[in-house]
Design a protein around this motif. Structure first.
Motif, PDB file in Angstrom:
ATOM      1  N   ILE A 183       0.735  -1.099   0.083  1.00 39.04           N
ATOM      2  CA  ILE A 183      -0.016   0.019   0.013  1.00 39.04           C
ATOM      3  C   ILE A 183       0.591   1.193  -0.051  1.00 39.04           C
ATOM      4  CG2 ILE A 183      -2.055   1.271   1.116  1.00 39.04           C
ATOM      5  CD1 ILE A 183      -2.604  -1.462   0.141  1.00 39.04           C
ATOM      6  N   LEU A 184       0.552   2.087  -0.993  1.00 40.60           N
ATOM      7  CA  LEU A 184       1.491   3.229  -1.107  1.00 40.60           C
ATOM      8  C   LEU A 184       0.912   4.381  -0.136  1.00 40.60           C
ATOM      9  CD1 LEU A 184       1.490   3.752  -4.960  1.00 40.60           C
ATOM     10  CD2 LEU A 184       3.309   2.790  -3.481  1.00 40.60           C
ATOM     11  N   PRO A 185       1.552   5.008   0.665  1.00 41.73           N
ATOM     12  CA  PRO A 185       1.221   5.870   1.704  1.00 41.73           C
ATOM     13  C   PRO A 185       0.653   7.135   1.378  1.00 41.73           C
ATOM     14  CG  PRO A 185       3.728   6.216   1.295  1.00 41.73           C
ATOM     15  CD  PRO A 185       3.122   4.995   0.542  1.00 41.73           C
ATOM     16  N   ILE A 186      -0.521   7.540   1.692  1.00 41.95           N
ATOM     17  CA  ILE A 186      -1.359   8.794   1.203  1.00 41.95           C
ATOM     18  C   ILE A 186      -1.530   9.600   2.555  1.00 41.95           C
ATOM     19  CG2 ILE A 186      -3.662   9.542   0.628  1.00 41.95           C
ATOM     20  CD1 ILE A 186      -2.042   8.688  -1.738  1.00 41.95           C
ATOM     21  N   ASP A 187      -0.919  10.918   2.529  1.00 39.22           N
ATOM     22  CA  ASP A 187      -1.499  11.789   3.649  1.00 39.22           C
ATOM     23  C   ASP A 187      -2.579  12.471   2.822  1.00 39.22           C
ATOM     24  OD1 ASP A 187      -1.761  13.984   5.430  1.00 39.22           O
ATOM     25  OD2 ASP A 187       0.471  14.274   5.618  1.00 39.22           O
ATOM     26  N   ALA A 188      -3.782  12.223   3.658  1.00 38.68           N
ATOM     27  CA  ALA A 188      -4.903  12.813   3.133  1.00 38.68           C
ATOM     28  C   ALA A 188      -4.956  14.310   2.916  1.00 38.68           C
ATOM     29  CB  ALA A 188      -6.207  12.405   3.475  1.00 38.68           C
ATOM     30  N   ALA A 189      -4.506  14.969   4.189  1.00 40.84           N
ATOM     31  CA  ALA A 189      -4.578  16.528   4.159  1.00 40.84           C
ATOM     32  C   ALA A 189      -3.928  17.032   3.183  1.00 40.84           C
ATOM     33  CB  ALA A 189      -4.275  16.801   5.728  1.00 40.84           C
ATOM     34  N   THR A 190      -2.425  16.263   2.953  1.00 42.35           N
ATOM     35  CA  THR A 190      -1.580  17.135   2.091  1.00 42.35           C
ATOM     36  C   THR A 190      -2.103  16.791   0.670  1.00 42.35           C
ATOM     37  OG1 THR A 190       0.268  16.496   3.631  1.00 42.35           O
ATOM     38  CG2 THR A 190       0.832  17.127   1.369  1.00 42.35           C
ATOM     39  N   VAL A 191      -2.533  15.440   0.442  1.00 42.30           N
ATOM     40  CA  VAL A 191      -2.910  15.175  -0.974  1.00 42.30           C
ATOM     41  C   VAL A 191      -4.225  16.088  -1.438  1.00 42.30           C
ATOM     42  CG1 VAL A 191      -4.251  13.594  -2.334  1.00 42.30           C
ATOM     43  CG2 VAL A 191      -1.987  12.847  -1.069  1.00 42.30           C
ATOM     44  N   TYR A 192      -5.167  16.255  -0.630  1.00 44.00           N
ATOM     45  CA  TYR A 192      -6.369  17.062  -0.955  1.00 44.00           C
ATOM     46  C   TYR A 192      -6.103  18.394  -0.893  1.00 44.00           C
ATOM     47  CZ  TYR A 192      -9.209  12.889  -1.539  1.00 44.00           C
ATOM     48  OH  TYR A 192      -9.753  11.564  -2.335  1.00 44.00           O
ATOM     49  N   GLY A 193      -5.054  18.825  -0.009  1.00 43.64           N
ATOM     50  CA  GLY A 193      -4.854  20.148   0.158  1.00 43.64           C
ATOM     51  C   GLY A 193      -4.397  20.675  -1.477  1.00 43.64           C
ATOM     52  N   LYS A 194      -3.491  19.880  -1.934  1.00 42.01           N
ATOM     53  CA  LYS A 194      -3.053  19.996  -3.275  1.00 42.01           C
ATOM     54  C   LYS A 194      -3.807  19.460  -4.648  1.00 42.01           C
ATOM     55  CE  LYS A 194       1.638  20.120  -1.295  1.00 42.01           C
ATOM     56  NZ  LYS A 194       3.301  19.753  -1.652  1.00 42.01           N
ATOM     57  N   ARG A 195      -4.900  19.116  -4.321  1.00 40.02           N
ATOM     58  CA  ARG A 195      -5.888  18.403  -5.498  1.00 40.02           C
ATOM     59  C   ARG A 195      -5.689  19.550  -6.669  1.00 40.02           C
ATOM     60  NH1 ARG A 195     -11.057  17.726  -7.231  1.00 40.02           N
ATOM     61  NH2 ARG A 195     -11.864  15.588  -7.567  1.00 40.02           N
ATOM     62  N   ALA A 196      -6.093  20.585  -6.616  1.00 41.88           N
ATOM     63  CA  ALA A 196      -6.248  21.280  -7.617  1.00 41.88           C
ATOM     64  C   ALA A 196      -4.966  21.551  -8.626  1.00 41.88           C
ATOM     65  CB  ALA A 196      -6.735  22.995  -7.464  1.00 41.88           C
ATOM     66  N   GLU A 197      -3.891  21.594  -7.805  1.00 41.80           N
ATOM     67  CA  GLU A 197      -2.553  21.578  -8.502  1.00 41.80           C
ATOM     68  C   GLU A 197      -2.155  20.230  -9.225  1.00 41.80           C
ATOM     69  OE1 GLU A 197       2.124  21.532  -6.672  1.00 41.80           O
ATOM     70  OE2 GLU A 197       0.436  22.532  -5.587  1.00 41.80           O
ATOM     71  N   THR A 198      -2.537  18.981  -8.421  1.00 44.24           N
ATOM     72  CA  THR A 198      -2.355  17.869  -8.905  1.00 44.24           C
ATOM     73  C   THR A 198      -3.197  17.303 -10.303  1.00 44.24           C
ATOM     74  OG1 THR A 198      -1.796  16.982  -6.931  1.00 44.24           O
ATOM     75  CG2 THR A 198      -2.367  15.146  -8.507  1.00 44.24           C
ATOM     76  N   LEU A 199      -4.524  17.863 -10.102  1.00 42.92           N
ATOM     77  CA  LEU A 199      -5.354  17.796 -11.211  1.00 42.92           C
ATOM     78  C   LEU A 199      -4.870  18.576 -12.630  1.00 42.92           C
ATOM     79  CD1 LEU A 199      -8.961  17.719  -9.594  1.00 42.92           C
ATOM     80  CD2 LEU A 199      -7.696  15.676 -10.501  1.00 42.92           C
ATOM     81  N   GLU A 200      -4.449  19.744 -12.280  1.00 44.39           N
ATOM     82  CA  GLU A 200      -3.912  20.516 -13.444  1.00 44.39           C
ATOM     83  C   GLU A 200      -2.766  20.173 -14.010  1.00 44.39           C
ATOM     84  OE1 GLU A 200      -2.368  25.222 -14.204  1.00 44.39           O
ATOM     85  OE2 GLU A 200      -2.883  24.494 -12.226  1.00 44.39           O
ATOM     86  N   ALA A 201      -1.763  19.547 -13.239  1.00 40.83           N
ATOM     87  CA  ALA A 201      -0.727  18.820 -13.867  1.00 40.83           C
ATOM     88  C   ALA A 201      -0.977  17.675 -14.723  1.00 40.83           C
ATOM     89  CB  ALA A 201       0.294  18.667 -12.511  1.00 40.83           C
ATOM     90  N   PHE A 202      -2.087  16.858 -14.002  1.00 45.77           N
ATOM     91  CA  PHE A 202      -2.245  15.691 -14.737  1.00 45.77           C
ATOM     92  C   PHE A 202      -3.011  15.952 -16.018  1.00 45.77           C
ATOM     93  CE2 PHE A 202      -5.700  12.537 -15.973  1.00 45.77           C
ATOM     94  CZ  PHE A 202      -4.971  11.231 -15.839  1.00 45.77           C
ATOM     95  N   ALA A 203      -3.681  17.200 -16.116  1.00 42.46           N
ATOM     96  CA  ALA A 203      -4.550  17.465 -17.276  1.00 42.46           C
ATOM     97  C   ALA A 203      -3.517  18.013 -18.273  1.00 42.46           C
ATOM     98  CB  ALA A 203      -5.455  18.491 -16.911  1.00 42.46           C
ATOM     99  N   GLU A 204      -2.487  18.446 -17.893  1.00 41.89           N
ATOM    100  CA  GLU A 204      -1.550  19.010 -19.014  1.00 41.89           C
ATOM    101  C   GLU A 204      -0.765  18.011 -19.436  1.00 41.89           C
ATOM    102  OE1 GLU A 204       0.971  21.510 -16.707  1.00 41.89           O
ATOM    103  OE2 GLU A 204      -0.473  23.264 -16.689  1.00 41.89           O
ATOM    104  N   ALA A 205      -0.472  16.998 -18.778  1.00 43.93           N
ATOM    105  CA  ALA A 205       0.121  15.636 -19.268  1.00 43.93           C
ATOM    106  C   ALA A 205      -0.574  15.129 -20.447  1.00 43.93           C
ATOM    107  CB  ALA A 205       0.413  14.624 -18.337  1.00 43.93           C
ATOM    108  N   PHE A 206      -1.739  15.117 -20.191  1.00 48.04           N
ATOM    109  CA  PHE A 206      -2.766  14.505 -21.356  1.00 48.04           C
ATOM    110  C   PHE A 206      -3.217  15.571 -22.360  1.00 48.04           C
ATOM    111  CE2 PHE A 206      -2.569  11.062 -18.364  1.00 48.04           C
ATOM    112  CZ  PHE A 206      -2.821   9.990 -19.079  1.00 48.04           C
ATOM    113  N   ALA A 207      -2.737  16.779 -22.436  1.00 44.20           N
ATOM    114  CA  ALA A 207      -3.255  17.739 -23.108  1.00 44.20           C
ATOM    115  C   ALA A 207      -2.107  17.851 -24.300  1.00 44.20           C
ATOM    116  CB  ALA A 207      -3.156  19.009 -22.556  1.00 44.20           C
ATOM    117  N   GLN A 208      -1.068  17.459 -24.227  1.00 44.95           N
ATOM    118  CA  GLN A 208       0.108  17.499 -24.932  1.00 44.95           C
ATOM    119  C   GLN A 208      -0.282  16.666 -26.219  1.00 44.95           C
ATOM    120  OE1 GLN A 208       3.674  16.088 -22.980  1.00 44.95           O
ATOM    121  NE2 GLN A 208       3.356  17.551 -21.220  1.00 44.95           N
TER     122      GLN A 208
END
Length: 317
Positions: free
Chosen positions: A292-317
């Motif tokens: 199981i990969l560790p997930i710090d929920a507070a940190t992960v969801y605190g950066k949710r918008a940033e993570t989704l934006e980076a993911f979208a950029e990867a698939f927009a190329q």
């Protein structure tokens, strides 16, 4: 996450076991319809208490709760995301309850106001009739053999998919997803939207499939294999909560007790979810069998918008 769930625009499926006028406990769930139907039937048979339930996607369950804010109906909520339990606890919407049947539920699967019904994990769902080699690791799906043959659930629509993306892009490293995008992988919508083309043979694999859905398909004879990479994956506990506004709290607590009983957990296991109780067996890999990969929920969801934006950029190329 509630704010995201409320804006989800996916189709809901509703089923009612009894009319509102005669229901003794009302359960809203984002879990499988067969699971809640069997739990409701078993609970009623054991206690005589009638159950009304609404089963839908997470987005539609949350939207229904929001729409009913002035006159809330739900007594027990079963979410597909632990973030819901955290969010609702912070709002003061939940009743503290420690079921005696939760004694064998590991501590990380329960809080004062929520307990896991069961646990899903994310995996590679691979069609062995696809003519592609059997993948063993996430990175395998970026290889030339899988060119244009891989789907991913959209992490903006699936909380579990979002957590997998966050876990595999630690420190902002999106190279895994850059490679998938360059290899023609498609972000295909919600979990079912990603899986169905693989079951139909149009695609070879899902990167980040919800395991129990694919395992249920395999049990029905579908051409699908569930593969848990040894490098690790994330789990998705499904929290059960009693709502603070419930007028049927004794019945709600009894339902939670039944869900965590031997009979209730056997019903959970029959749906190919991992039972929440560590002492209940299942015919599938359990948490102790997986890395199981560790997930710090507070940190992960605190950066949710940033993570989704980076993911979208990867698939927009």
């Amino acid at each position: 996450m509630l704010k995201t769930a409320l804006h989800a625009s996916v189709a809901a499926t509703a089923f009612f076991a009894a009319s509102t006028a005669f229901a003794d406990v009302t359960v809203y769930t984002a879990g499988p319809e067969k699971l809640i139907a069997d739990l409701a039937a078993g609970f009623t048979a054991e206690t005589g208490t009638k159950v009304e339930f609404f089963q839908a996607t997470t987005g539609n369950v949350m939207a229904r709760i929001e729409a009913e804010a002035a006159n809330p109906v739900v007594d027990v909520l079963i979410s597909a995301s632990w973030d819901t339990a955290t969010d609702f606890a912070e709002r003061g919407w939940l009743v503290p309850y420690a079921s005696p049947n939760a004694a064998m539920v590991p501590d990380f699967l329960k809080t004062d106001t929520a307990v896991a019904q069961g646990v899903a994990a994310l995996a590679i769902a691979w069609n062995p009739n696809s003519g592609t080699p059997r993948p063993a690791e996430w990175a395998d799906l970026a290889k030339p053999e899988y060119k244009d043959l891989v789907n991913l659930p959209d992490p903006a629509q699936s909380g579990s998919a979002f957590e997998l993306v966050a876990a595999l892009s630690a420190d902002g490293d999106m190279s895994m997803f850059d490679g998938l995008a360059a290899n023609g992988a498609i972000v295909a919508g919600a979990n079912a939207d990603a899986l169905n083309p693989v079951l139909q043979g149009a695609k070879a694999a899902v990167f980040g499939a919800v395991d129990y859905i694919s395992l249920n398909g395999k049990a029905k004879g579908e051409s699908i294999e569930v593969i848990f990479p040894t490098s690790g994956t994330v789990i998705a506990p499904r929290p059960v909560m009693i709502m603070e506004w419930s007028d049927n709290q004794d019945e709600a607590k009894a339902f939670v007790d039944y869900m965590l009983s031997d009979a209730g957990q056997a019903i959970v296991a029959k749906q190919n979810l991992m039972p929440a109780r560590a002492d209940v067996a299942a015919d599938r890999p359990l948490i102790g069998d997986l890395k199981i990969l560790p997930i710090d929920a507070a940190t992960v969801y605190g950066k949710r918008a940033e993570t989704l934006e980076a993911f979208a950029e990867a698939f927009a190329q």
